[in-house]
Design a protein around this motif. Structure first.
Motif, short mmCIF file in Angstrom:
data_model
loop_
_atom_site.label_atom_id
_atom_site.label_comp_id
_atom_site.label_asym_id
_atom_site.label_seq_id
_atom_site.Cartn_x
_atom_site.Cartn_y
_atom_site.Cartn_z
N SER A 190 -32.44 4.14 19.62
CA SER A 190 -33.75 3.96 18.98
C SER A 190 -34.72 4.93 19.64
O SER A 190 -34.32 5.73 20.48
CB SER A 190 -34.24 2.52 19.18
OG SER A 190 -34.61 2.33 20.53
N ALA A 191 -36.00 4.83 19.30
CA ALA A 191 -37.00 5.72 19.90
C ALA A 191 -37.11 5.46 21.41
O ALA A 191 -37.48 6.34 22.18
CB ALA A 191 -38.35 5.53 19.23
N ARG A 192 -36.77 4.23 21.83
CA ARG A 192 -36.97 3.85 23.24
C ARG A 192 -35.72 3.91 24.09
O ARG A 192 -35.79 4.03 25.31
CB ARG A 192 -37.56 2.43 23.32
CG ARG A 192 -38.87 2.31 22.56
CD ARG A 192 -39.41 0.90 22.66
NE ARG A 192 -40.80 0.94 23.11
CZ ARG A 192 -41.17 0.71 24.35
NH1 ARG A 192 -40.29 0.43 25.27
NH2 ARG A 192 -42.45 0.77 24.67
N HIS A 203 -31.33 5.12 24.40
CA HIS A 203 -30.28 5.98 23.88
C HIS A 203 -28.95 5.56 24.51
O HIS A 203 -28.94 4.86 25.53
CB HIS A 203 -30.58 7.44 24.21
CG HIS A 203 -30.05 8.40 23.19
ND1 HIS A 203 -28.71 8.60 22.99
CD2 HIS A 203 -30.69 9.21 22.29
CE1 HIS A 203 -28.53 9.49 22.03
NE2 HIS A 203 -29.72 9.87 21.58
N ASN A 215 -42.85 10.66 22.66
CA ASN A 215 -42.82 9.26 22.23
C ASN A 215 -41.48 8.82 21.65
O ASN A 215 -41.34 7.69 21.18
CB ASN A 215 -43.95 8.98 21.23
CG ASN A 215 -43.81 9.89 20.00
OD1 ASN A 215 -42.78 10.55 19.82
ND2 ASN A 215 -44.84 9.93 19.18
N ASP A 216 -40.48 9.71 21.66
CA ASP A 216 -39.18 9.33 21.10
C ASP A 216 -38.07 9.95 21.95
O ASP A 216 -37.94 11.16 22.03
CB ASP A 216 -39.08 9.84 19.65
CG ASP A 216 -37.87 9.26 18.92
OD1 ASP A 216 -36.83 9.02 19.56
OD2 ASP A 216 -37.99 9.04 17.69
N ARG A 271 -35.02 10.25 21.49
CA ARG A 271 -34.00 11.01 20.76
C ARG A 271 -34.30 12.50 20.74
O ARG A 271 -33.40 13.32 20.58
CB ARG A 271 -33.86 10.46 19.33
CG ARG A 271 -33.25 9.06 19.29
CD ARG A 271 -33.35 8.43 17.94
NE ARG A 271 -34.76 8.13 17.59
CZ ARG A 271 -35.10 7.28 16.63
NH1 ARG A 271 -34.18 6.65 15.93
NH2 ARG A 271 -36.38 7.06 16.36
N LEU A 272 -35.57 12.85 20.90
CA LEU A 272 -35.95 14.28 20.88
C LEU A 272 -35.23 15.07 21.97
O LEU A 272 -34.95 16.26 21.81
CB LEU A 272 -37.48 14.42 21.07
CG LEU A 272 -38.33 14.05 19.86
CD1 LEU A 272 -39.78 13.84 20.27
CD2 LEU A 272 -38.23 15.11 18.78
#
Ligand code: 2NL
Length: 343
Positions: free
Chosen positions: A201-203, A205, A323-324, A326-327
């Motif tokens: 998720s954004a928070r 991995h 803020n993510d 996954r970046l």
């Protein structure tokens, strides 16, 4: 002889007047004068008709004629060959060169290097190890009992072909390998990628990075742990941040603690980052459990040590305003290029 002289003069004039503007005209000149059936060859052939007493004089003359023809050819050639380099080709050699596009460091690498360099100044060396580990190095040696929830399939990636192999869930496995070597004291840092079977998720991995540290010697105490981590925090977050330790639990340390720093976003006032508490958790730590030392054949009555572990993604996200999570692993150049000049 006189006739030969006149002939040579006539050809010289003809050559001097020759104008070549195309490659074909140049080639025509070459064939006419310098070719195997050309004029120079023909004139040279006249040597045999020259009387013996004049041969020396005629030889010099004919040689000079041949050189004249060759020199004229070269002059014509240079005139029609376009210059490809330098000022003659219209290149301004005084202009600065085209910029070479430079790559940059990944934000995770930048944050890892910041963390590592602070501990290196305290004498910590860096060690690395395999990302596929056996059960003993990832769990057993770390005092994680057979049915500990961390070993659950839900949390750990097991290798299908061999259930004794896992993707390491922390870099502690590298510390176990260092301790097993039996060379003491140990003052080491283990940065690296680790894996957890979690929903992406954004928070969070399913893989991320951490730095763990280990210090083992005679008479190492909890006070040493606190002082080392105080130094780290001041170097990392500035002199004004406050630090607090909370008791915690890890199977591989006893006692165990978590360390918070006063929120470096709001300064302790309370914000979204610190969930209005004024504190941000940055690492877990503790005194190495005697069972872990015994598992590595280190005498816990002679040696003690402390260990700590921290994630890299979260501090990097806070520092760079990402803020993510996954970046970090999408390799989008629009993201990565923003760090090309960061340090
Ligand atoms: C955390 C907490 C921690 C350790 C890691 C460790 C390693 C050995 C022995 C004992 Cl070999 N301990 N590592 C100790 C305490 C905490 O990590 O929150 N990490 C992200």
């Amino acid at each position: 002889m006189q006739q030969l002289l006149q002939q040579i003069d006539a050809y010289k004039q003809e050559m001097t007047a020759y104008a070549a503007t195309t490659a074909q005209e140049l080639e025509d000149f070459r064939i006419k004068y310098l070719g195997t059936k050309g004029i120079v060859k023909a004139i040279m052939g006249e040597m045999k008709n020259v009387p013996a007493e004049q041969k020396k004089e005629a030889g010099l003359l004919l040689n000079e004629f041949k050189q004249f023809a060759e020199a004229t050819f070269e002059t014509l050639q240079q005139a029609i060959t376009p210059a490809t380099t330098g000022a003659a080709a219209g290149i301004d050699l005084s202009l600065p060169g085209d910029p070479v596009p430079m790559g940059g460091r990944h934000p995770i690498t930048l944050m890892r290097n910041r963390i590592v360099s602070i501990f290196q100044r305290l004498g910590f060396a860096v060690a690395e190890g395999p990302e596929i580990e056996d059960d003993w190095h990832n769990f057993g040696a770390l005092n994680l009992p057979a049915h500990h929830p961390a070993r659950d399939m839900q949390d750990t990636f097991y290798i299908q072909q061999n259930p004794d192999w896992v993707l390491r869930t922390h870099t502690s496995s590298v510390q176990i390998r260092e301790m097993e070597k039996g060379k003491l004291p140990i003052r080491m840092l283990m940065p690296g990628r680790v894996y957890r079977n979690e929903t992406v998720s954004a928070r969070s991995h399913c893989f991320f990075h951490q730095v763990e540290g280990l210090y083992i010697d005679e008479n190492v105490s909890f006070a040493d742990l606190k002082q080392t981590l105080y130094f780290f925090v001041k170097e990392m977050y500035g002199k004004d941040v406050k630090v607090r330790f909370r008791p915690s639990y890890f199977p591989f340390t006893e006692p165990s603690a978590e360390m918070d720093v006063s929120c470096f976003i709001c300064g302790g006032e309370g914000c979204n980052i610190c969930k209005k508490t004024g504190w941000v958790e940055i690492l877990g730590c503790g005194m190495v459990h005697p069972n872990v030392l015994l598992n590595c054949k280190i005498d816990p009555n002679k040696y003690t040590g402390f260990a700590f572990g921290m994630g890299i993604e979260r501090p990097a996200m806070l520092k760079y305003g990402i803020n993510d999570i996954r970046l970090f692993s999408e390799n989008d150049l629009r993201f990565l290029q923003q760090f090309s000049s960061a340090i």
